[in-house]
Design a protein around this motif. Sequence first.
Motif, short mmCIF file in Angstrom:
data_model
loop_
_atom_site.label_atom_id
_atom_site.label_comp_id
_atom_site.label_asym_id
_atom_site.label_seq_id
_atom_site.Cartn_x
_atom_site.Cartn_y
_atom_site.Cartn_z
N VAL A 1 -9.19 20.92 -61.74
CA VAL A 1 -10.12 22.04 -61.79
C VAL A 1 -10.32 22.53 -60.37
O VAL A 1 -10.58 21.74 -59.45
N ILE A 2 -10.18 23.84 -60.16
CA ILE A 2 -10.37 24.44 -58.83
C ILE A 2 -11.54 25.41 -58.92
O ILE A 2 -11.50 26.36 -59.72
N VAL A 3 -12.57 25.15 -58.14
CA VAL A 3 -13.75 26.00 -58.15
C VAL A 3 -13.61 27.03 -57.03
O VAL A 3 -13.57 26.68 -55.85
N SER A 4 -13.53 28.29 -57.42
CA SER A 4 -13.41 29.42 -56.49
C SER A 4 -14.42 30.49 -56.87
O SER A 4 -14.09 31.67 -56.99
N ALA A 5 -15.64 30.05 -57.10
CA ALA A 5 -16.66 30.93 -57.67
C ALA A 5 -17.49 31.65 -56.62
O ALA A 5 -18.39 32.42 -56.96
N GLY A 6 -17.21 31.41 -55.33
CA GLY A 6 -17.98 32.05 -54.27
C GLY A 6 -19.07 31.14 -53.76
O GLY A 6 -19.49 30.17 -54.42
N THR A 7 -19.56 31.43 -52.58
CA THR A 7 -20.47 30.54 -51.87
C THR A 7 -21.73 30.21 -52.66
O THR A 7 -22.21 29.07 -52.63
N VAL A 8 -22.27 31.16 -53.39
CA VAL A 8 -23.48 30.90 -54.18
C VAL A 8 -23.15 30.16 -55.46
O VAL A 8 -23.71 29.10 -55.77
N ASN A 9 -22.21 30.70 -56.22
CA ASN A 9 -21.94 30.14 -57.54
C ASN A 9 -21.19 28.82 -57.49
O ASN A 9 -21.35 27.98 -58.40
N THR A 10 -20.37 28.60 -56.48
CA THR A 10 -19.70 27.30 -56.35
C THR A 10 -20.73 26.20 -56.17
O THR A 10 -20.67 25.16 -56.84
N ALA A 11 -21.68 26.41 -55.28
CA ALA A 11 -22.71 25.39 -55.05
C ALA A 11 -23.52 25.16 -56.32
O ALA A 11 -23.77 24.01 -56.72
#
Length: 552
Positions: A259-269
Amino acid sequence: MPTAAPGADAFDYVIVGAGAAGSVLAYRLSEDPAVTVCVLEAGPPDRNPWIHVPAGFIRTLFDPSCTWQFRTEPTENTGGRPIATTQGRVLGGSSSINGMIYNRGQPADLDAWAQRGNRGWGYADCLPYYRRSENRIGFGDARVRGRAADGIPVTDMDWLHPISEAFIAGCVGLGIPRNPDYNSGDQAGVGYFQRAILRGRRVSAARAFLKPAMARRNVVVRTSARASRILFEGRRAVGVRYLRARGGPEEEVRARREVIVSAGTVNTARLLQVSGVGPAWLLQRIGVPVVHELRGVGENFRDHYASRFVVRARPGVPTLNELSRGLRLGAEIARWALGRPSILATSPSHVHVFWKSFTGLDAPDLQCVFTPGSYAPGRTYVLDDYPGMTAGAWQHRPESAGWVRARSADVFEDPEIQPNYLSDPLDRRVHLAGMRLVRRLLSTPELAPYVERETMPGPEVQTDDELLDYARRNGTTTYHLIGTARMGPASDPTAVVDDRLRVHGMEGLRVADASIMPGMPSANTCATTLMIAEKAADFLRGREAAPAGEAA
């Protein structure tokens, strides 16, 4: 062990987020026809026509149909104001709504990352990945600039205004050299921005990378799919659950490899936190069982904070304010339709100045921007009804750090975003120096024939305290959010991922987006995010980096 949801299916890789990083990853991973990729995007397809017209950012930036309408916490250093810090929620992510500026920053940014224990992240290591992601159309040293046919096109400004030329001449008169290519590794100077615009249209990461990937049979993109949690077996990520609507049934997709999380600085956290990876005290507060405690998830948040000066221009040469109305706007639309230079195909900022807050510094620590147009006070991106021009400045590498923290396990509830702008004394000192530099740049003899008077903050604002008060009451984000899943060695208790972007203490889980940046680049963040994704793709494919100076 999690129970599979009805209709669950499986792919080799599941990518959360179809923004700049996710689009690159989907394209590069799917080059191998034996690999299957699923991309989950919380927003819709990029069919909104304003996305593709560069000037359309004025329409899309605060359109909730294609953006996350995030707001920061109010603080004393923002005059008690929350700051809108909108992010893209659409195919292409923020690359579909941003200012289209291509800006790598300084080599020292990346060398500092490597010096923090991140092996393989120095400038020489990363340069091949910048080159791979870019198709430079125009002047540039081939040893530094990329000409990749499948890279994002980077073009020069083709709509030039006499006021911009006068501003540049004034900078040169003050001793700031004209720089023909600020992305060459030597940033200092003044000139026109390079941007991701080709033949009058925005080129988002979705258009450059994701759409070609979607034409392959081994890629599936699911839109309106908001990731609600990462699924784990022990400490191994095995899939993602997502929602189509608040309160709707959860759907599930499994990841055979990662799984690779690339959701952006807000949504990844936020996604890591609601999935049980983060500070134990926070997970307990939001009622999420701890899968793995990582204190740094959501911490180390940084952003560029800008203050802008507005000048009323003398009548005579029409600025963007006049050209965007009536018959003049009709003429600009016609020029754009015919493929000629037009205000519809420009970036919001036209001219860059990279310079030093104080003499004696080795390299610029300020970015200044200039546009031959101005916006009405208190009205975001609404042009004034009189001729105007705007210049602003921000500090390259702010010391002030904040956090992003989920308020609950509900991913439809916006998280708490606290950037702590200007909380560090050094940041206030550099910010003040930037404001004073901007005022000098707007007061040169070369620009004087076009200047009537300063309207914001106004000539009555002079002292340090008055200028800082203006900055607190009127400063804004530049939407350059980084750091909430910071890269660093396992010995660093605040690091979240290692130098191959694997989440510390986990298996089958990586993060690849601006959240992993251990320090703020001296630049807009999109170009470096593309580079990070290119490098992550090689990690995932088991490929070694190309030799420094060669295309990866």
